[in-house]
Design a protein around this motif. Structure first.
Motif, mmCIF file in Angstrom:
data_model
loop_
_atom_site.group_PDB
_atom_site.id
_atom_site.type_symbol
_atom_site.label_atom_id
_atom_site.label_comp_id
_atom_site.label_asym_id
_atom_site.label_seq_id
_atom_site.Cartn_x
_atom_site.Cartn_y
_atom_site.Cartn_z
ATOM 1 N N GLY A 299 0.805 -1.219 0.000
ATOM 2 C CA GLY A 299 0.000 0.000 0.000
ATOM 3 C C GLY A 299 0.833 1.261 0.000
ATOM 4 O O GLY A 299 2.023 1.250 0.339
ATOM 5 N N LEU A 300 0.185 2.374 -0.331
ATOM 6 C CA LEU A 300 0.894 3.642 -0.506
ATOM 7 C C LEU A 300 0.313 4.762 0.344
ATOM 8 O O LEU A 300 0.484 5.936 0.028
ATOM 9 C CB LEU A 300 0.863 4.050 -1.986
ATOM 10 C CG LEU A 300 1.624 3.115 -2.931
ATOM 11 C CD1 LEU A 300 1.245 3.369 -4.372
ATOM 12 C CD2 LEU A 300 3.129 3.281 -2.737
ATOM 13 N N SER A 301 -0.391 4.395 1.433
ATOM 14 C CA SER A 301 -0.990 5.425 2.280
ATOM 15 C C SER A 301 -0.664 5.258 3.760
ATOM 16 O O SER A 301 -1.135 6.037 4.575
ATOM 17 C CB SER A 301 -2.513 5.428 2.104
ATOM 18 O OG SER A 301 -3.071 4.245 2.647
ATOM 19 N N GLY A 302 0.117 4.251 4.117
ATOM 20 C CA GLY A 302 0.420 4.007 5.522
ATOM 21 C C GLY A 302 -0.670 3.273 6.264
ATOM 22 O O GLY A 302 -0.612 3.160 7.496
ATOM 23 N N ALA A 303 -1.658 2.731 5.556
ATOM 24 C CA ALA A 303 -2.779 2.056 6.216
ATOM 25 C C ALA A 303 -2.343 0.809 6.965
ATOM 26 O O ALA A 303 -3.001 0.391 7.922
ATOM 27 C CB ALA A 303 -3.854 1.695 5.192
ATOM 28 N N ALA A 304 -1.249 0.191 6.540
ATOM 29 C CA ALA A 304 -0.779 -1.035 7.192
ATOM 30 C C ALA A 304 0.344 -0.775 8.191
ATOM 31 O O ALA A 304 0.945 -1.723 8.713
ATOM 32 C CB ALA A 304 -0.303 -2.036 6.135
#
Length: 459
Positions: A78-83
């Motif tokens: 992912g590319l939003s820091g959600a993980a």
């Protein structure tokens, strides 16, 4: 804190095999973050890699009893820091739950566990003459659970839609360990509220996805691709609007700006003309794709294309698509770091979005390349910067914010397919407004009253 950690490890061990539990700090640290820039990540207390639904339920019951946060993870592409991990959390990695449980050519569904890799599923259903259309650019690595959690898109969205349109039902472990089944296996179904869609794109903040029933389609014919070169992004965007206005249904409609083209040339010596300021790639998987490409080629010439190159077969089509697939890799070589934005605007505003992004790059003295799923207005401005240069990093972050503001001003959204995560929390509030934010926070409290599921993300 040490007592809590000791008890956490002990309680988790009562319901997990030894190999499912990772406590070595050097190893757990490797699970701390996804691929996003400028997103803080904490230190996990433990990493759990379950293989069964019952093991996930045990983790959630333990977390609820001890009030310990849980961060669900897939492949961390992912590319939003959600993980990204939070301090003292349980990282719950679902990658070991990777079985394809069923493929039904008659019902045109697949039933899968969350750790199934997108490309693995696509190849498995292809053997049955079927297709699972969602194809994120990381499809060889990303998992179905992660795709569902972030509502991923891909290159084929212009014709076939995004992940949400293929999720018929879900099995979800709730914060307190209960198992919830949503949705259906049938082609139709409108019983009750659509909880399935609620979980799609929820980024692990409402529950842990442990199974999915996915819709499949008949395998389409091989697509043919056309490449059209333009002297400006505005001209290419005019062609996009003409293609859609005339009722064409391309299976792919992608755009690369001049900055991206030059980066690809530098990386792979693709031989694209240096005067090209935009490259439009259009594909059809219709019964007569050559005729469709010819019609689109005429529209591109009318919009100002300097050269139009239609492929004659699948091999030529693959060569034409190679430049688009290299876009992000090429831009990553420009500087030591990148920030990949994900702003979606109405197609009629696509030219304004690209021109505005170019102006922002000039304003901040940065290299910003744009590749876009032009057919659905989803742009990916890539801000290139030196992460060791404090001033350049500041300018990169400020330019990123201006790009998102531009997208909202043009009637768009801050994310078309990458999600909110940590990176865009502030901007989500601006897009939703106070009433929308209040309603969404209320939903979060209903599913996660203790606030232990992926805390600090989305809101």
């Amino acid at each position: 804190m040490d007592d809590l950690l000791t008890r956490l490890h002990a309680d988790l061990r009562t319901g997990l095999p030894a190999e499912a539990l990772i406590t070595d700090p050097d190893v757990t640290a490797s699970y701390a973050s996804d691929m996003a820039s400028f997103c803080a990540a904490g230190t996990p207390a433990v990493v759990v890699l379950p293989r069964t639904v019952e093991q996930v339920q045990h983790v959630m019951r333990t977390a609820t009893a001890l009030r310990v946060p849980v961060v669900p993870q897939g492949a961390r592409t992912g590319l939003s820091g959600a993980a990204n991990a939070s301090d003292g959390c349980i990282v719950l990695s679902l990658v070991k739950m990777d079985r394809i449980l069923e493929i039904s050519p008659v019902d045109r569904i697949a039933v899968v566990e969350p750790g199934v890799v997108n490309a693995v599923l696509s190849r498995a259903v292809d053997a049955h003459g079927l297709s699972y259309p969602p194809d994120p650019s990381s499809w060889e690595m990303c998992t179905i659970g992660g795709n569902i959690g972030t509502a991923s898109g891909g290159l084929c969205c212009v014709k076939y839609g995004v992940t949400a349109e293929y999720v018929l039902g879900l099995d979800v472990v709730l914060a307190d360990g209960r198992l919830l089944s949503t949705g259906r296996r049938t082609a139709k179904g409108v019983a009750g509220y659509d909880l399935t869609r609620l979980f799609v794109g929820s980024e692990g903040s409402l529950g842990v996805i442990v199974g999915a029933t996915l819709a499949l389609r008949p395998r389409p014919p091989r697509q043919l691709v056309l490449a059209a070169e333009f002297p400006s992004s505005a001209a290419a965007c005019e062609a996009v609007c003409a293609i859609m206005e005339r009722g064409h249904t391309p299976s792919l409609l992608e755009l690369m700006d001049g900055t991206t083209i030059r980066a690809v040339n530098q990386l792979a010596n693709m031989g694209l003309p240096t005067t090209t300021e935009a490259l439009l790639l259009c594909a059809f998987d219709t019964p007569d794709p050559a005729a469709d490409l010819a019609a689109v080629g005429e529209l591109c010439v009318a919009a100002g294309a300097t050269q139009v190159v239609p492929a004659e077969d699948a091999a030529e089509s693959e060569l034409l698509l190679q430049a688009r697939r290299l876009s992000l890799t090429a831009l990553e070589t420009v500087k030591t770091a990148t920030m990949i934005d994900d702003v979606c605007v109405p197609r009629t505003k696509l030219a304004a979005m690209l021109d505005g992004t170019a102006a922002i790059a000039t304003k901040y003295g940065l290299t910003i390349g744009v590749c876009a799923h032009a057919g659905d207005g989803n742009t990916h401005p890539v801000v290139c910067f030196d992460h060791e240069d404090e001033d350049e990093s500041r300018r990169a972050r400020e330019s990123f914010d201006e790009i998102m503001a531009l997208g909202l001003e043009l009637g768009g959204t801050i994310t078309g397919e990458h999600g909110v995560g940590v990176l865009k929390k502030e901007w989500l509030a601006r897009e939703l407004g106070p009433v929308g934010l209040e309603m969404q926070r209320g939903i979060k409290r209903t599913f996660d009253p203790l606030g232990i599921l992926n805390p600090g993300k989305v809101f």
